[in-house]
Design a protein around this motif. Sequence first.
Motif, short mmCIF file in Angstrom:
data_model
loop_
_atom_site.label_atom_id
_atom_site.label_comp_id
_atom_site.label_asym_id
_atom_site.label_seq_id
_atom_site.Cartn_x
_atom_site.Cartn_y
_atom_site.Cartn_z
N GLU A 176 0.86 -1.19 0.00
CA GLU A 176 0.00 0.00 0.00
C GLU A 176 0.89 1.23 0.00
O GLU A 176 1.62 1.49 0.96
N LEU A 177 0.87 1.97 -1.09
CA LEU A 177 1.69 3.17 -1.20
C LEU A 177 1.09 4.31 -0.39
O LEU A 177 -0.13 4.36 -0.18
N PRO A 178 1.93 5.25 0.04
CA PRO A 178 1.40 6.42 0.77
C PRO A 178 0.47 7.24 -0.12
O PRO A 178 0.58 7.22 -1.35
N LYS A 183 0.38 8.58 -6.28
CA LYS A 183 0.09 7.20 -5.91
C LYS A 183 -0.59 6.44 -7.04
O LYS A 183 -0.19 5.31 -7.38
N ALA A 184 -1.61 7.05 -7.62
CA ALA A 184 -2.34 6.36 -8.71
C ALA A 184 -1.44 6.12 -9.91
O ALA A 184 -1.53 5.08 -10.58
N THR A 197 7.43 -3.01 -4.28
CA THR A 197 8.49 -2.97 -3.27
C THR A 197 9.79 -2.42 -3.85
O THR A 197 10.67 -1.98 -3.11
N ASN A 198 9.92 -2.46 -5.19
CA ASN A 198 11.08 -1.83 -5.81
C ASN A 198 11.09 -0.33 -5.53
O ASN A 198 12.15 0.30 -5.53
N LEU A 199 9.90 0.24 -5.29
CA LEU A 199 9.82 1.66 -4.95
C LEU A 199 10.02 1.87 -3.46
O LEU A 199 10.79 2.73 -3.03
N THR A 200 9.30 1.08 -2.66
CA THR A 200 9.31 1.30 -1.22
C THR A 200 10.67 1.02 -0.59
O THR A 200 11.01 1.57 0.45
#
Length: 254
Positions: A176-178, A183-184, A197-200
């Motif tokens: 779940e992204l912030p 985000k969209a 998860t590559n972003l987070t």
Amino acid sequence: MQTPGEHILSKESVLIAALISILALGLWATPSKSGTWSQAKTNAALPAALAPSLHALPAVRGAQDPGQAAPPAAPKPVELPEGDGKPIATEFCQDCHRLTNLTKAHKNLDDWKDTIHTMVDRGARIPDDKIDTLARYLAANFSPKDVSASAPAAPATPAAAPAAAPAAAPANAVVELPEGNGKAIATENCQACHKLTNLTKAHKNLDDWKETVQTMIDRGANVPPDKIDILVQYLAKNFGPKDAAAPASSAPAN
């Protein structure tokens, strides 16, 4: 004073001596018949003596040592499981490596997507509209092995209480992204090729996120041009560099 008879005799002596010298020279320079015949006989006999050996050479060279090991058999071709992605994998994947690289791998869907995109970046000629089909086919047939199934059972202890049943392994949690304007955009476009998860898990500044987003677009990400800056600002705000001073512990009191 010589008489006419003595003069004639001396001339005959000179002639006889000259003839003897000429004959001696001729006999010395001329080889003997026996030597010539012997040499000719030897020259004629040599090819006849060598002929059997020469005829035997090809047979000896072509003969195989009975103790010599047979050449190794060619490896059996790999037969992939049936499915929509089989012809895609058969046609494109073995351009660069063997199909055993697929059959021996055990990856989930996201990891297979990452692998395929890496291969495309290295020159694989897989069409864009077949990447998802191939990734799902590989994940369905060559997914991660169940580690718990192969683990040996622990020996039972007579006096011990029955062990509680192990909890089931949780499924991959949905990332779940912030909340934010980007985000969209990230949810829709970034996970088309890899996990969120590559972003987070990344921690980059604004310039590094700009380069990353542009690299993804060069690889085929469908991020609209008017949303690139919004996405970059969102990623830099929520997944920026870690504060190096935060984990530092305070000095002990005296």
